[in-house]
Design an enzyme around this catalytic site. Structure first.
Site, PDB file in Angstrom:
ATOM      1  N   HIS A  34       0.859  -1.188   0.000  1.00 12.95           N
ATOM      2  CA  HIS A  34       0.000   0.000   0.000  1.00 12.95           C
ATOM      3  C   HIS A  34       0.891   1.232   0.000  1.00 12.95           C
ATOM      4  O   HIS A  34       2.131   1.118  -0.001  1.00 12.95           O
ATOM      5  CB  HIS A  34      -0.949  -0.026   1.211  1.00 12.95           C
ATOM      6  N   GLU A  35       0.252   2.382   0.046  1.00  8.54           N
ATOM      7  CA  GLU A  35       0.983   3.654  -0.081  1.00  8.54           C
ATOM      8  C   GLU A  35       2.063   3.799   1.012  1.00  8.54           C
ATOM      9  O   GLU A  35       3.084   4.447   0.781  1.00  8.54           O
ATOM     10  CB  GLU A  35      -0.030   4.797  -0.052  1.00  8.54           C
ATOM     11  N   HIS A  37       4.036   1.389   2.172  1.00  3.99           N
ATOM     12  CA  HIS A  37       5.219   0.707   1.633  1.00  3.99           C
ATOM     13  C   HIS A  37       5.866   1.547   0.536  1.00  3.99           C
ATOM     14  O   HIS A  37       7.086   1.655   0.451  1.00  3.99           O
ATOM     15  CB  HIS A  37       4.835  -0.644   1.015  1.00  3.99           C
ATOM     16  N   LYS A 149       4.898   3.403  11.908  1.00  2.00           N
ATOM     17  CA  LYS A 149       3.667   2.796  12.414  1.00  2.00           C
ATOM     18  C   LYS A 149       4.005   1.658  13.379  1.00  2.00           C
ATOM     19  O   LYS A 149       3.374   1.489  14.409  1.00  2.00           O
ATOM     20  CB  LYS A 149       2.838   2.247  11.252  1.00  2.00           C
ATOM     21  N   GLN A 153       8.731  -2.175  16.699  1.00  2.00           N
ATOM     22  CA  GLN A 153       9.573  -2.932  15.756  1.00  2.00           C
ATOM     23  C   GLN A 153      10.781  -2.087  15.325  1.00  2.00           C
ATOM     24  O   GLN A 153      11.922  -2.567  15.313  1.00  2.00           O
ATOM     25  CB  GLN A 153       8.743  -3.324  14.532  1.00  2.00           C
ATOM     26  N   VAL A 176       1.976   6.758   7.045  1.00  2.00           N
ATOM     27  CA  VAL A 176       1.055   7.259   6.014  1.00  2.00           C
ATOM     28  C   VAL A 176      -0.363   6.901   6.470  1.00  2.00           C
ATOM     29  O   VAL A 176      -0.636   5.744   6.824  1.00  2.00           O
ATOM     30  CB  VAL A 176       1.349   6.638   4.635  1.00  2.00           C
ATOM     31  N   SER A 185      -2.363  -0.101   6.528  1.00  2.00           N
ATOM     32  CA  SER A 185      -1.842  -1.402   6.950  1.00  2.00           C
ATOM     33  C   SER A 185      -2.449  -2.451   6.035  1.00  2.00           C
ATOM     34  O   SER A 185      -3.628  -2.346   5.669  1.00  2.00           O
ATOM     35  CB  SER A 185      -2.269  -1.684   8.398  1.00  2.00           C
ATOM     36  N   SER A 186      -1.654  -3.455   5.680  1.00  2.00           N
ATOM     37  CA  SER A 186      -2.192  -4.530   4.826  1.00  2.00           C
ATOM     38  C   SER A 186      -3.364  -5.207   5.528  1.00  2.00           C
ATOM     39  O   SER A 186      -4.282  -5.718   4.883  1.00  2.00           O
ATOM     40  CB  SER A 186      -1.110  -5.556   4.521  1.00  2.00           C
ATOM     41  N   ARG A 187      -3.345  -5.219   6.851  1.00  2.00           N
ATOM     42  CA  ARG A 187      -4.410  -5.901   7.604  1.00  2.00           C
ATOM     43  C   ARG A 187      -5.708  -5.104   7.647  1.00  2.00           C
ATOM     44  O   ARG A 187      -6.730  -5.655   8.059  1.00  2.00           O
ATOM     45  CB  ARG A 187      -3.933  -6.217   9.023  1.00  2.00           C
TER      46      ARG A 187
HETATM   47  O1  PAF Z   1       6.925  -4.713   9.064  1.00  5.11           O
HETATM   48  C1  PAF Z   1       6.824  -5.769   8.383  1.00  5.11           C
HETATM   49  O2  PAF Z   1       6.156  -5.804   7.358  1.00  5.11           O
HETATM   50  C2  PAF Z   1       7.553  -7.005   8.828  1.00  5.11           C
HETATM   51  O3  PAF Z   1       7.552  -7.121  10.208  1.00  5.11           O
HETATM   52  C3  PAF Z   1       8.982  -7.122   8.268  1.00  5.11           C
HETATM   53  C4  PAF Z   1       9.857  -5.993   8.782  1.00  5.11           C
HETATM   54  C5  PAF Z   1       8.936  -7.079   6.747  1.00  5.11           C
HETATM   55  C6  PAF Z   1       9.612  -8.426   8.700  1.00  5.11           C
HETATM   56  O4  PAF Z   1       8.908  -9.532   8.230  1.00  5.11           O
END
Ligand code: PAF
Length: 255
Positions: A34-35, A37, A149, A153, A176, A185-187
């Site tokens: 998505h945008e 990424h 976001k 992580q 974004v 988010s993809s989810r």
């Molecule tokens: O943020 C993500 O999409 C994932 O946690 C990552 C960093 C690609 C690791 O699988």
């Protein structure tokens, strides 16, 4: 754009880029782009050439009751988007390439991985750090791009790169959002229209806290209560945690 499926092939390409003294950028993703990424890809393209985007739905970061099976997979559509953006390489390994039979080595950032999101998702961050370290070893990027976001992580990955003296710098890029404030988010694709509307409560709660801070409030108990009140008023939301922590240590703060 060249699509690379094997670790050996990716390593060869990466080695060649280093020999040619080129700045390698990596955008690690799990696909369903998505945008958010794409903003990482654009940031990478400003600094690096070649840019490698990896798409790998990493089983090691999903708990047994999580959504590994139903996580959206759309490699062909993603490939077209990346091609249009002018990405140099798409690295799309299989699970067997990344975790061959007999795989046993995991890397974990102690402490930081078991708080906040880590409390409700045990093992999640160990899976993330393991796959990201593997991707760094394979692609040997100078810079790798992650979204803010996933703030925990991002913090954990920066800790890993520092602790292990890695040659890769983790670059953290802005969130974004949709016009109504929901972070991309993809989810989000899982949400039905009612849930999609309800999900904006996350952003509204953050905004409420931000407004109070701007007005001078410093007591985190009051800020947390204000956020809780909004979140608890949303019947479709169930809260794992709301915390205010030090951005560096991830430990709770009182002021
Ligand atoms: O943020 C993500 O999409 C994932 O946690 C990552 C960093 C690609 C690791 O699988």
């Amino acid at each position: 754009m060249e699509t690379i499926y094997t670790v050996e092939w990716m390593k060869q390409v990466a080695r060649q880029a280093r020999v040619e003294a080129r700045l390698v950028g990596l955008v690690p993703t799990m696909g369903a782009l998505h945008e958010g990424h794409l903003s990482l890809v654009r940031a990478a393209q400003k600094q690096c050439s070649p840019v490698v985007v990896s798409i790998f739905v990493n089983p090691a970061q999903f708990g047994p009751k999580e959504d590994l099976e139903k996580y959206p997979r759309q490699l062909e559509a993603d490939r077209e988007v990346l091609e249009k953006l002018g990405v140099d390489y798409l690295f799309a390994p299989t699970v067997a390439e990344m975790y061959p039979h007999g795989f046993r080595t995991y890397v974990s950032v102690e402490g930081m991985s078991s708080v906040l999101e880590g409390r409700s998702r045990p093992g999640h961050f160990r899976g993330v750090t393991t796959v990201v370290l593997k991707l760094f070893e394979i692609v040997q990027p100078h810079f790798a791009y992650f979204g803010r976001k996933d703030a925990q992580q991002a913090r954990i990955l920066r800790q890993m790169t520092a602790d292990l003296n890695l040659d890769t710098e983790a670059v953290v890029c802005p969130i974004v959002r949709e016009p109504d404030g929901l972070a991309l988010s993809s989810r989000n694709a899982y949400l039905n229209p009612d849930e999609r509307r309800a999900a904006t409560v996350l952003h509204r709660a953050l905004r409420a806290a931000e407004k109070k801070i701007a007005a001078g409030e410093r007591d985190t108990l009051h800020l947390l209560a204000a956020m809780r009140k909004l979140l608890d008023a949303e019947p479709l939301a169930s809260v794992d945690y709301v915390e205010i922590v030090d951005a560096d240590t991830l430990e709770p703060v009182t002021r």
